[in-house]
Design an enzyme around this catalytic site. Sequence first.
Site, short mmCIF file in Angstrom:
data_model
loop_
_atom_site.label_atom_id
_atom_site.label_comp_id
_atom_site.label_asym_id
_atom_site.label_seq_id
_atom_site.Cartn_x
_atom_site.Cartn_y
_atom_site.Cartn_z
N ARG A 1 2.47 -7.50 10.68
CA ARG A 1 1.55 -6.36 10.49
C ARG A 1 0.85 -6.12 11.81
O ARG A 1 0.14 -6.99 12.32
CB ARG A 1 0.51 -6.69 9.41
CG ARG A 1 -0.63 -5.71 9.39
CD ARG A 1 -1.51 -5.83 8.17
NE ARG A 1 -0.81 -5.31 7.01
CZ ARG A 1 -1.41 -5.06 5.85
NH1 ARG A 1 -2.71 -5.27 5.70
NH2 ARG A 1 -0.72 -4.59 4.83
N HIS B 1 4.63 1.76 6.11
CA HIS B 1 4.35 0.56 5.29
C HIS B 1 5.50 0.42 4.29
O HIS B 1 5.32 0.56 3.08
CB HIS B 1 3.00 0.73 4.59
CG HIS B 1 2.43 -0.54 4.02
ND1 HIS B 1 3.04 -1.77 4.14
CD2 HIS B 1 1.28 -0.77 3.32
CE1 HIS B 1 2.30 -2.69 3.56
NE2 HIS B 1 1.23 -2.10 3.05
N GLN C 1 5.37 -1.75 0.99
CA GLN C 1 4.56 -1.18 -0.09
C GLN C 1 5.37 -0.18 -0.90
O GLN C 1 5.28 -0.14 -2.13
CB GLN C 1 3.32 -0.50 0.50
CG GLN C 1 2.39 0.06 -0.55
CD GLN C 1 1.65 -1.03 -1.32
OE1 GLN C 1 1.06 -1.92 -0.72
NE2 GLN C 1 1.72 -0.99 -2.64
N ASP D 1 -4.40 7.01 -1.12
CA ASP D 1 -4.70 5.87 -0.23
C ASP D 1 -6.04 6.16 0.43
O ASP D 1 -6.54 7.29 0.38
CB ASP D 1 -3.56 5.74 0.82
CG ASP D 1 -3.74 4.53 1.74
OD1 ASP D 1 -4.47 3.60 1.38
OD2 ASP D 1 -3.14 4.54 2.84
N CYS E 1 -2.01 1.78 -3.10
CA CYS E 1 -1.57 0.53 -2.46
C CYS E 1 -2.69 -0.51 -2.39
O CYS E 1 -2.40 -1.69 -2.30
CB CYS E 1 -1.02 0.83 -1.06
SG CYS E 1 -2.23 1.51 0.09
N ARG F 1 4.50 -6.32 -5.09
CA ARG F 1 4.69 -6.67 -3.68
C ARG F 1 5.47 -7.98 -3.57
O ARG F 1 6.37 -8.12 -2.75
CB ARG F 1 3.33 -6.82 -2.97
CG ARG F 1 2.53 -5.53 -2.85
CD ARG F 1 3.15 -4.54 -1.89
NE ARG F 1 3.37 -5.08 -0.56
CZ ARG F 1 2.43 -5.15 0.39
NH1 ARG F 1 1.21 -4.69 0.17
NH2 ARG F 1 2.72 -5.64 1.59
N1 NVA Z 1 -3.33 3.32 5.15
C1 NVA Z 1 -3.93 2.03 4.92
C2 NVA Z 1 -3.04 1.17 4.10
C3 NVA Z 1 -3.62 -0.19 3.75
C4 NVA Z 1 -2.69 -1.06 2.98
C5 NVA Z 1 -4.21 1.38 6.26
O1 NVA Z 1 -3.34 1.43 7.14
O2 NVA Z 1 -5.28 0.81 6.43
N1 CP Z 2 -1.61 -2.77 0.20
C1 CP Z 2 -1.73 -3.70 1.16
O1 CP Z 2 -0.91 -3.77 2.08
O2 CP Z 2 -2.81 -4.50 1.01
P1 CP Z 2 -3.37 -5.54 2.08
O3 CP Z 2 -3.95 -4.74 3.22
O4 CP Z 2 -4.43 -6.32 1.34
O5 CP Z 2 -2.25 -6.41 2.54
#
Ligand code: NVA
Ligand code: CP
Length: 321
Positions: free
Chosen positions: A104, A131, A134, A230, A270, A298
């Site tokens: 990530r 992502h 997800q 989201d 998500c 997930r």
């Molecule tokens: N769009 C959000 C998704 C979190 C799982 C982010 O990137 O923070």
């Molecule tokens: N949805 C998701 O990726 O959650 P986290 O940021 O908690 O990993």
Amino acid sequence: MTPELRHMLRDDDLNHEEQKQVLELGMKFRQDRFYRQPFAGPQAVAVLFDKPSTRTRSSFSIGVAELGGYPLVIDKSGSQLGRGEPVGDTTEVLTRMAYGLVWRTFGQDRVEEMAAHATCPVVNALTDDFHPCQILADFLTIAQFRGGVDALKGKTIAYVGDAANNMSNSYLLGGAVAGMHVRVAGPQGYLPRPDIVADAERIAKENGGSILVTTDPKEAVKDADCVFTDTWVSMGEEAEYAIRSKPFWNYQVNDALMALAKPDALFQHCLPAYRGKEVTASVIDGPQSVVWDEAENRLHAQKALLTWLVGKQRGDESLLA
Ligand code: NVA
Ligand code: CP
């Protein structure tokens, strides 16, 4: 079967048949948490985080362990990568020890660079652009509630909110691969990049689906089978919090908006969610919401993805189904 090194960096790294295979495998892991153990040994899978996480961290850590492996979780604060070691150098080292690399991070170019140096599968666990893990979980959730993986093709999904973020991009590409009718709605200035829309349109056409990008949330949600939203402020955008608190109010998923979707439409998010912002408590805590199943999925979807990727790498057909 010829061994083939594959990565999952963006949603269209799987084609229609491959996405179906992974989701079918995910359904099997839903039935039996220990259905396959490709990392028995245990073999290590490195899971790296440059941004915070609850679901991704827990699902990959627990998932790799349930696959018989050892999850080596590395945070930015405790790694040389976080101090600026080149991505290629870190990857050259980790790929000699681990059997999969999950990351990530911020720029999509970083996971691409990792994949260029890796001799084992690389999985994007969220970048600024995509992502894909997800989306596999979200589609597995539709399969769970709507009669299996074959039910995905032809479904209409609507994503409403920040249509320029990673989730929006991934719904566009992943939905196109699945042969869905994908609609995304966001305010001017927060719409997806033209190159991503063009890719999604091309792929949707190949699979019998379609793409609609609009500024009208009602047009997006009308008669949809599933509604997604989201956060309006993604990780890394915290400095824009004040600017971003204004343009999205018309895009809040509330009871009135949900009422425009099919009566039995599912609601997914998500997570993490901000009640009273992108979604009301009445929707996310209401009867159409399946967010906890979505979060659980997930685990199953990522175990399926890792199993499928190492199956390809080893040329082991038995791991693909
Ligand atoms: N769009 C959000 C998704 C979190 C799982 C982010 O990137 O923070
Ligand atoms: N949805 C998701 O990726 O959650 P986290 O940021 O908690 O990993």
